[in-house]
Design an enzyme around this catalytic site. Structure first.
Site, mmCIF file in Angstrom:
data_model
loop_
_atom_site.group_PDB
_atom_site.id
_atom_site.type_symbol
_atom_site.label_atom_id
_atom_site.label_comp_id
_atom_site.label_asym_id
_atom_site.label_seq_id
_atom_site.Cartn_x
_atom_site.Cartn_y
_atom_site.Cartn_z
ATOM 1 N N HIS A 168 0.841 -1.214 0.000
ATOM 2 C CA HIS A 168 0.000 0.000 0.000
ATOM 3 C C HIS A 168 0.871 1.257 0.000
ATOM 4 O O HIS A 168 0.916 2.013 0.985
ATOM 5 C CB HIS A 168 -0.862 -0.067 1.273
ATOM 6 C CG HIS A 168 -1.964 0.927 1.391
ATOM 7 N ND1 HIS A 168 -1.802 2.268 1.178
ATOM 8 C CD2 HIS A 168 -3.257 0.761 1.737
ATOM 9 C CE1 HIS A 168 -2.952 2.885 1.390
ATOM 10 N NE2 HIS A 168 -3.861 1.990 1.733
ATOM 11 N N GLU A 269 -1.074 1.040 -5.243
ATOM 12 C CA GLU A 269 -0.862 -0.170 -4.456
ATOM 13 C C GLU A 269 -0.881 -1.415 -5.353
ATOM 14 O O GLU A 269 -1.849 -1.617 -6.089
ATOM 15 C CB GLU A 269 -1.980 -0.302 -3.413
ATOM 16 C CG GLU A 269 -2.200 0.963 -2.622
ATOM 17 C CD GLU A 269 -3.500 0.934 -1.821
ATOM 18 O OE1 GLU A 269 -3.913 -0.142 -1.372
ATOM 19 O OE2 GLU A 269 -4.106 2.002 -1.674
#
Ligand code: BG6
Length: 294
Positions: A168, A269
């Site tokens: 992320h 991400e």
């Protein structure tokens, strides 16, 4: 292991060493020529990646460094689920890895001068109480003239399991209004705000809250600012790419996020979303994101 023991066993003089970081949490510092990387054992969370004087990652100046929370910014790991766990709204968003303390498996410097550190997490009583599987999760960080982040999952138990995941990454940008992302043209995406499926026709630009899961077959992306490429991102073994910017009101609603922070960051991400990955006993799978500066 305390910091002294970690340094005794794993430090590489003046290139890789352990220190007490914010909130008394242990961090590892990697120095390679003019480049610098910092990773906390809490969540195996990369908080800084600096090339020369340029920060490629965004870290909130209101981030909280405490064992019960994920650090806001840098590269949190979402594992063994991405987002909310279906049918279990009481479980933590994005899984438990980002709030777990990882251990150090090894450190090395290869023949080309790249620095490598491997961190791992095995199941424990806490993880088994919410996710009843045996696993070994290994994060390999390789710092060369780019950053390679590789997250490997190994099913060490006797029954199969399925999981979803994301690397992320929060990237630092100068002004979100001038940012474009290339590499997404013609990709379908799930808009997590409207719950509709759409298609991307041009580069991605930001004019409001953005929370999308691109089901992309494309695996290479660029962050451009005022038309100039700044950061290149590629991913491997990922079925999706998540693009997120909270914009004004969501930023204000987050205690660990500065009000104007949304202008300085964008998340891109590498992820395996949806049904994710199923591993039978003994099997492994790895997802990877590679980050470099132009
Ligand atoms: C993104 C999700 O990956 O992470 C968003 O797509 C979410 O929906 C964001 O808001 C941040 O999540 P968290 O749990 O770190 O606040």
């Amino acid at each position: 292991m305390d910091i002294q023991q970690l340094n005794k066993q794993f430090a590489i003089p003046s290139k890789l060493f352990f220190e007490k970081g914010n909130g008394e949490l242990t961090k590892v510092c990697l120095c390679r020529n003019d480049d610098y990387l910092e990773v906390y054992l809490h969540g195996a969370h990369i908080t800084r990646y600096r090339q020369a004087a340029n920060d490629l990652l965004w870290l909130s100046n209101q981030a909280e460094f405490t064992e019960s929370k994920a650090i806001r910014g840098g590269i949190p790991l979402c594992w063994p689920w991405f987002g909310r766990k279906e049918s279990f709204p009481e479980l933590p968003q994005h899984g438990f890895a980002r709030c777990s303390r990882f251990e150090v498996e090894s450190t090395a410097e290869d023949d080309d001068g790249a620095l490598i550190i491997k961190l791992y997490l095995n199941e424990n009583n806490g993880t088994l109480s919410i996710w009843p599987y045996s696993f070994r999760l290994t994060l390999t960080i390789k710092l060369s003239d780019k950053l390679i982040v590789d997250l490997e999952t190994n099913n060490t138990g006797e029954i199969p399991f399925s999981y979803s995941e994301a690397i992320h990454s929060y990237f630092s940008v100068e002004k979100i209004e001038k940012v474009e992302l290339s590499g997404f043209t013609q990709s379908e995406y799930l808009d997590q705000l409207s719950h509709s499926t759409e298609r991307q026709h041009n580069t991605i630009k930001f004019v409001g809250e953005t929370d999308r899961i691109y089901k992309s077959s494309q695996q290479e992306f660029k962050i451009l600012e005022s038309g100039n490429p700044k950061i290149s991102i590629s991913q491997f073994n990922a079925n999706s790419t998540v693009v997120w910017n909270p914009w004004i009101s969501k930023a204000r609603a987050m205690a660990d996020f500065p009000d104007h922070g949304y202008r300085e960051m964008v998340c891109i991400e590498a992820a395996n979303t949806g049904k994710g990955i199923t591993l039978f006993p003994g099997e492994t799978h790895n997802i990877r994101q590679v980050i470099a500066r132009y």
